[in-house]
Design a protein around this motif. Structure first.
Motif, short mmCIF file in Angstrom:
data_model
loop_
_atom_site.label_atom_id
_atom_site.label_comp_id
_atom_site.label_asym_id
_atom_site.label_seq_id
_atom_site.Cartn_x
_atom_site.Cartn_y
_atom_site.Cartn_z
N LEU A 195 48.46 38.25 43.84
CA LEU A 195 47.57 37.20 44.33
C LEU A 195 46.46 37.06 43.28
CD1 LEU A 195 47.36 35.48 47.02
CD2 LEU A 195 45.45 36.94 47.58
N ARG A 196 46.39 35.88 42.66
CA ARG A 196 45.42 35.69 41.58
C ARG A 196 44.48 34.54 41.93
NH1 ARG A 196 50.52 36.15 38.65
NH2 ARG A 196 50.64 33.96 38.14
N CYS A 197 43.26 34.69 41.51
CA CYS A 197 42.26 33.70 41.89
C CYS A 197 41.49 33.22 40.67
CB CYS A 197 41.29 34.34 42.88
SG CYS A 197 39.87 33.34 43.26
N MET A 220 39.90 37.99 37.30
CA MET A 220 39.23 38.89 38.25
C MET A 220 40.33 39.44 39.15
SD MET A 220 37.55 35.81 37.80
CE MET A 220 37.46 34.83 39.28
N ASN A 221 40.54 40.75 39.10
CA ASN A 221 41.68 41.26 39.87
C ASN A 221 41.29 42.13 41.06
OD1 ASN A 221 40.84 43.38 38.42
ND2 ASN A 221 42.79 43.86 37.46
N SER A 222 40.17 41.77 41.67
CA SER A 222 39.80 42.39 42.95
C SER A 222 38.82 41.46 43.64
CB SER A 222 39.15 43.76 42.73
OG SER A 222 37.88 43.60 42.12
N ARG A 224 35.99 42.23 44.78
CA ARG A 224 34.67 42.54 44.26
C ARG A 224 34.42 41.82 42.94
NH1 ARG A 224 30.41 45.63 43.94
NH2 ARG A 224 30.19 46.75 41.98
N ASN A 225 35.44 41.84 42.07
CA ASN A 225 35.26 41.17 40.78
C ASN A 225 35.15 39.65 40.92
OD1 ASN A 225 35.06 43.33 39.02
ND2 ASN A 225 37.29 43.56 38.87
N VAL A 226 35.85 39.08 41.87
CA VAL A 226 35.73 37.63 42.10
C VAL A 226 34.28 37.31 42.46
CG1 VAL A 226 36.36 35.73 43.65
CG2 VAL A 226 38.15 37.27 42.78
N GLU A 227 33.72 38.09 43.37
CA GLU A 227 32.33 37.81 43.79
C GLU A 227 31.33 38.08 42.67
OE1 GLU A 227 30.97 38.90 47.65
OE2 GLU A 227 32.98 38.81 48.54
N ARG A 228 31.56 39.18 41.95
CA ARG A 228 30.63 39.50 40.85
C ARG A 228 30.67 38.44 39.76
NH1 ARG A 228 32.52 45.26 39.29
NH2 ARG A 228 31.19 45.00 37.48
N ALA A 229 31.87 37.99 39.42
CA ALA A 229 32.02 36.98 38.36
C ALA A 229 31.32 35.68 38.77
CB ALA A 229 33.50 36.73 38.09
N ILE A 230 31.49 35.28 40.03
CA ILE A 230 30.87 34.03 40.49
C ILE A 230 29.34 34.16 40.47
CG2 ILE A 230 30.56 32.53 42.50
CD1 ILE A 230 33.55 33.06 43.16
N GLU A 231 28.85 35.30 40.93
CA GLU A 231 27.39 35.52 40.91
C GLU A 231 26.85 35.44 39.49
OE1 GLU A 231 26.85 39.20 43.04
OE2 GLU A 231 26.99 38.07 44.92
N TYR A 232 27.56 36.09 38.60
CA TYR A 232 27.16 36.09 37.19
C TYR A 232 27.11 34.66 36.66
CZ TYR A 232 27.78 36.39 32.12
OH TYR A 232 27.64 36.22 30.77
N TRP A 254 36.62 37.00 32.84
CA TRP A 254 35.73 38.04 33.38
C TRP A 254 36.07 39.38 32.74
CZ3 TRP A 254 31.26 38.79 35.25
CH2 TRP A 254 30.94 39.97 35.91
N ASN A 255 35.02 40.05 32.26
CA ASN A 255 35.18 41.38 31.70
C ASN A 255 34.52 42.38 32.65
OD1 ASN A 255 34.75 43.82 30.29
ND2 ASN A 255 34.86 42.76 28.32
N ALA A 256 35.36 43.09 33.40
CA ALA A 256 34.84 43.94 34.48
C ALA A 256 34.07 45.15 33.95
CB ALA A 256 35.98 44.40 35.38
#
Ligand code: ADP
Ligand code: MG
Ligand code: ZN
Length: 479
Positions: A195-197, A220-222, A224-232, A254-256
């Protein structure tokens, strides 16, 4: 007024769900994940000249199921199109997708935010397409290509640009994840990429109705990363605008590790896909009969199941929410209930507590528990065969050995002692040892009751019936 409150973020998500069909979308190759590189391939999914793709009916069935589950209308005549681009992991030079006539349109999902706000997020479209292969860049100086994934069936779910925070996007993605898993059409593994977003993000002044220029976040492969990337990205865009700059439409990866999103090389960006209808594939015709049959066969979906858990089993909303998050958990819970000898709100709540706390924990540790065993365990507590405390011990043993609670209780001699005479004898010898504590208790230190109960339990190795112990102690300490 803070800078952030001047702006409104706008987010639209494109979610790709890899379908768990047995075979690929246009050929008979296995669709299994994790096979040896380049082993699940044939001339069709490799795009050799002269081959003809044949649509896998199961993919259409899955698309209809998802479309119905997220309130879409199903297109009775949808069209496959070629999306042309060159990339090393795409041997055909084009990807078969849907463009002008996708299979599903105009749906929505309902989400609820942490503060209780309810939002309805529109789904523009869902279309069927094939996946490309995979380039592996971390093999030293070379790039390796694995074409196993070529022809893997995907559903792309495109939302309306109407989410306004990372939280909303996270909740929306969760709803999609939950739905595909309930439907059994995708395993929902974000880490493995099934599942990729991709998140499209823009900002605009509050009150403005025109959309701002968007960027697209990938990789973004979690959750948490989806939310962090959007916030950033929201923060970055606001900063650019505040400094008088303009937003450039581009794709960011996104670079986690570094917690930043960096632009992709622009050469990979320039896309002119020159879509045109695929001449090798006939239109996909779906009639009402098919749609109705699919609707009949939909499982009970999480939102509905949650409400039923509250009304039918009188569970708190919190419990119902946790228990219905995944279909496997909800099924486990309901199977447990069928095995209970006493069926009432008290035993339902007991089962809920076991599932939420203990079952989910051991399952996260990779262990298994049989729901029938949990029913027996709860029955054993109810009938007074074991105490609740001993039950915890039995449960751990159950998850380690998969033996039934009956066997474990017998094997370990854990049957609760409810013999009043035997308990009374233990209590008498304990009271004889603690005259000072008795005096303190009688002069008002009520909490010492717990101490006496504890001491009795200790000598009885946890097997004394706590109710009877309490009763006898209360009687003896009164006079
Ligand atoms: P593209 O042609 O770049 O793929 P689409 O119009 O197909 O763009 O939209 C792709 C996704 O981006 C959709 O989910 C849509 O809601 C979202 N989107 C489109 N425009 C914006 C915008 N200005 N800001 C945020 N999201 C947007
Ligand atoms: Mg698009
Ligand atoms: Zn093939």
């Amino acid at each position: 007024m803070s800078i952030n409150s001047k702006y409104q973020a706008v987010i639209g998500l494109e979610v790709h769900a890899q379908l768990s069909t047995k075979t690929k979308i246009f050929c008979g190759c296995s669709n299994k994940f994790g096979s040896a590189p380049n082993s699940n391939v044939c001339p069709v999914c490799l795009g050799m000249p002269g081959v003809l793709p044949v649509l896998n009916k199961e993919v259409v069935e899955y698309a209809i199921r998802l479309g119905l589950a997220v309130n879409c209308s199903i297109t009775t005549k949808s069209i496959f199109a070629r999306k042309n681009y060159f990339y090393p992991d795409l041997p055909k030079g084009y990807q078969i997708s849907q463009y002008e006539e996708p299979i599903c349109r105009n749906g929505f999902v309902d989400i609820e935010l942490a503060d209780g706000t309810k939002r309805r997020i529109g789904i523009t479209r869902i279309h069927m397409e094939e996946d490309a292969g995979k380039s592996i860049h971390d093999a030293g100086s070379e790039t390796l290509v694995d074409v196993n994934r070529c022809g893997t069936p995907l559903l792309e779910i495109v939302s309306e640009p109407e989410m306004h925070s990372a939280e909303e996007a996270g909740k929306y993605l969760f709803a999609i994840w939950q739905t595909v898993k309930y439907l059994g059409i995708c395993d929902g593994n974000l880490e493995e990429g099934s599942l990729r977003c991709d998140a499209n993000v823009s900002v605009r002044m509050k009150g403005e109705t025109k959309l701002g220029t968007k960027t697209e976040l990938k990789n973004m492969n979690s959750f948490r990363n989806v939310e962090r990337a959007i916030e950033y990205e929201i923060a970055r865009q606001i900063e650019v605008i505040e400094e008088g700059g303009t937003i450039i439409q581009q794709t960011l990866l996104w670079n986690a590790e570094k917690n930043i999103a960096a632009p992709m090389r622009s050469k990979e960006e320039a896309h002119d896909y020159r879509y045109f209808p695929d001449p090798d594939l006939v239109p996909v015709l779906v009639n009402d009969e098919w749609i109705n049959a699919a609707a009949q066969n939909l499982p009970e979906l999480p939102a509905k199941r949650k409400v039923r858990f509250i009304t039918e089993y009188l569970l708190p909303e919190y419990d119902a929410e946790i228990l219905t998050q995944e279909r496997t958990t909800a099924d486990f819970f309901e199977t447990t209930l069928t095995g209970l000898t006493k069926k009432n709100p008290e035993t339902y709540k007991a089962a809920s507590n076991w599932v939420m706390n203990d079952v989910l924990r051991v399952m996260n540790e990779g262990k298994t528990i049989h729901p029938e065993h949990l029913s027996s365990l709860i029955n054993a507590i109810q009938s007074g065969t074991i105490s609740g405390k001993i039950a915890k011990e039995v449960f751990e043993e159950m998850s380690a050995t998969h033996e039934s609670p009956e066997i474990i209780i017998k094997k370990k001699g854990l049957v609760q002692i409810s013999d009043t005479g035997a308990i009374e004898k233990e209590i008498e010898s304990i009271l004889a040892k603690f005259p000072n504590e008795i005096a303190r208790f009688k002069s008002g230190e009520a909490k010492l009751m717990g101490f006496f109960v504890g001491e009795t339990m200790k000598v009885m190795k946890g097997k004394g019936n706590p109710k009877i112990i309490n009763e006898i102690l209360a009687k003896k300490l009164k006079n």
